[in-house]
Design an enzyme around this catalytic site. Sequence first.
Site, mmCIF file in Angstrom:
data_model
loop_
_atom_site.group_PDB
_atom_site.id
_atom_site.type_symbol
_atom_site.label_atom_id
_atom_site.label_comp_id
_atom_site.label_asym_id
_atom_site.label_seq_id
_atom_site.Cartn_x
_atom_site.Cartn_y
_atom_site.Cartn_z
ATOM 1 N N HIS A 1 4.586 0.360 3.842
ATOM 2 C CA HIS A 1 4.203 1.742 3.499
ATOM 3 C C HIS A 1 4.408 1.997 2.011
ATOM 4 C CE1 HIS A 1 3.219 5.806 4.918
ATOM 5 N NE2 HIS A 1 4.093 6.269 4.041
ATOM 6 N N TYR B 1 23.750 6.905 0.181
ATOM 7 C CA TYR B 1 25.018 7.366 0.754
ATOM 8 C C TYR B 1 25.015 7.371 2.283
ATOM 9 C CZ TYR B 1 25.809 9.058 -3.997
ATOM 10 O OH TYR B 1 25.955 9.139 -5.354
ATOM 11 N N ARG C 1 -1.714 9.476 7.522
ATOM 12 C CA ARG C 1 -0.496 10.103 7.026
ATOM 13 C C ARG C 1 -0.039 11.296 7.857
ATOM 14 N NH1 ARG C 1 -0.276 10.418 0.525
ATOM 15 N NH2 ARG C 1 1.926 10.592 1.089
#
Length: 829
Positions: free
Chosen positions: A88, A131, A42
């Site tokens: 993931h 968006y 990570r």
Amino acid sequence: MNPTQNRPAGPVGDEERILDVDVSDEMQGSFLEYAYSVIYSRALPDARDGLKPVQRRILYQMTEMGLRPDRGHVKSARVVGEVMGKLHPHGDTAIYDALVRLAQSFVQRVPLVDGHGNFGSLDDGPAASRYTEARLAAPALALTDGLDEDVVDFVPNYDNQLQQPSVLPAGYPNLLVNGTTGIAVGMATNMAPHNLVEVVAAAVHLLEHPDATVEELMRFVPAPDLPSGGTIVGLDGIKDAYTTGRGSFKTRARVSIGPITARKTGITVTELPYLVGPEKLIEKIKDGVQSKKLSGISDVNDLTDRRNGLKLVIGIKTGFSPEAVLEQLYRYTPLEDGFSINSVALVDGQPRTLGLKELLRVYLDHRLQVVTRRSEYRLARRRERLHLVEGLLVAILDIDEVIQVIRTSDDAEAARTRLEDVFDLSRLQSEYILELRLRRLTKFSRVELEAERDQLLADIAQLEALLASPALLRRSVGDELESMAERFGTPRRTLLTEARPQPAGASRRAAAASLEIADAPCRVLLSTTGRLLRVDLGDEPGVPTPARRSKHDAIRSEIAGTTRGELGAVTDRGRLIRFSPVDLPAAPVHSVQLAAGVKVGDYLTLEKNERVIALVDFLADAPIAAGTAQGIVKRVAPGAWPNRPDFELIALKSGDAVVGVGQGPDTDELVFLTSDAQLLHFPAGSVRPQGVAAGGMAGVKLGANARVLFFGTVDPAASPVVVTVSANDGALPGTDPGRAKVSDFTEFPGKGRATGGVRSHAFLRGEAGLSLAWVGIAARAVGADGSQRILPVGGSRRDASGTPLQGVVHSIGTGIGANAPVADGSPVD
């Protein structure tokens, strides 16, 4: 507690297995597993491709989705969903945050994602993923290129249903170019972005010289190159980071000091330190002003826009030194910020702290392995294709017999076996011939196959030579890296400067006091081309030493005063404007450069087409004398000046204008010089001083169509000279140099006020009158650009016609200082 208490009983006959585990051992083991997962999966990047797992999975999945730069954008939510569902499974927030970071040009030196929509700023977060839209940027293709050629190992995804690359091929050193930041368990990484061209040059040098030192590599990579630009102050910490993997450096904003209005100086910020936003800086400045840590700041305006980029204007109060205020801003605001380098990355699955050479070495080893595996893959594919092409050529050469064998066979298996026996083909070749379409059995197809065979043989020979020669392999890697630099490289944005030591032991109160400009003696100069400059005298009395290194411009007016005092500027419209020289550009007393001054219109508020004629000290005891183009003279008595920022010094008639201003005692001479070459001078005491509302009195009697070219006050004891320049009739202004004459002032007898004076220049045929006239000491003529023009030798008769000039004279003034060179024809050096 007994672990079996309160446990529900299982079904009858079920065997229950209970293990007693020590809680501390369980916590230790679980924490170690968690720490390893965070470090490896990570938080830390791989030193080979410079990517964390989530970043690598985003780029790989976008490649699989076909989101190339030449395709349209897709919703970011779609990308997030594909990555989360297939590769993931750690939540959409983490994936979208990583996607946004890859698209932010103020974070990434070479952005890998082309974002469309609001992807945030340094002060605001991005819009929601539904968006915004995204696709791969062109540099990202260089990181993923070759994944279909077995260049890296693939590993299973989280549910073992799909495959994902363990590392990307990485066509350039992405870890150094884009940097990274991450916090793991017990360790962290923080790496600054660098310039792609510089990093590639260092990598190529290391390829050619494996024993290169860090000092040699720093000739190519001197320091980080931050996306926001700015300035790096000092390189010692950077050298430590490149050597040991740990170090720090300071970055400063890129600023400029200059006038922001006619009377106000400001600090303009165009680039900020890395990851510092303008709103954060403005907030820190306001907090510093409110807490009294910062002084001398009047306002802060954010003028940033999309066309011109970042622009913050910090206004400086009158009387404060901008340089001192800037040092305070560096000290108390993010205008100067620090960056700590901690180059921790994964090497063979283990976290290591790497210097510049180690980072480049790990990348180059990876790239050499990628090119080797790619070459082996391409060699195998070309050998397979060559095998099939050779079989096809055999079939085409004897196509009739091939068809006969196939037609007389009972089934496909028999046909394949007979083809192998008759034509000595392999199983792959015979199967390929059986699947061959009839339209390939043409003469043209044979030519194509022969050309393909020759090309395959050449490719195979080239690949075999490449794999057999480590030198050729390194050269191939170097050529590909240089190609990446040419395609995606950009010029350096961050400037590099040496660190300046801070003064030690200075108290905060003393530092605040030094912000204000001291009220020290100075002289203010007005050049003939309309520039204002302040010369600070310090503790040295008298006039500034002439700057013989200054080859530009001449002085129209020069006045003594103090830095924080008040002076006056008189314009051609008879207006006197009060001003303080505190905000004027300053020059040291022994090195006056007029070109460093400021334009009068940028410092004083003038009306359209209004010009400043002279500077005066209206607080002195000497009266101020003004002369107009229509021959009017007026002396204004010192004393009760209007308490206004500007006022009329003389009431002008319609069409009239002030041509000159002087200030001196009654023993001085007032001088008029007209366009028809009449010079009149008379004692200043003969003109009675008047108030500011008066319109003056007759000074010189003008001939028909004549006007006053020069008016001023001179001290006869200072040995002034008279300079006149004639103009040819009908010549365009600024095209004909004309004829000039320099005469001693003593050649001209004085007459009474309101008379016509005496002739000062004899005109030749075709000359209409004078174009320029001047009276004073140390005459200096200049062109329109301020460059010097050579005047003739002085001592001519007052009624002589002069000598031709070599260049057009735009204006005449005096040299810098009382000892400036006189008008003897010698150049000023």
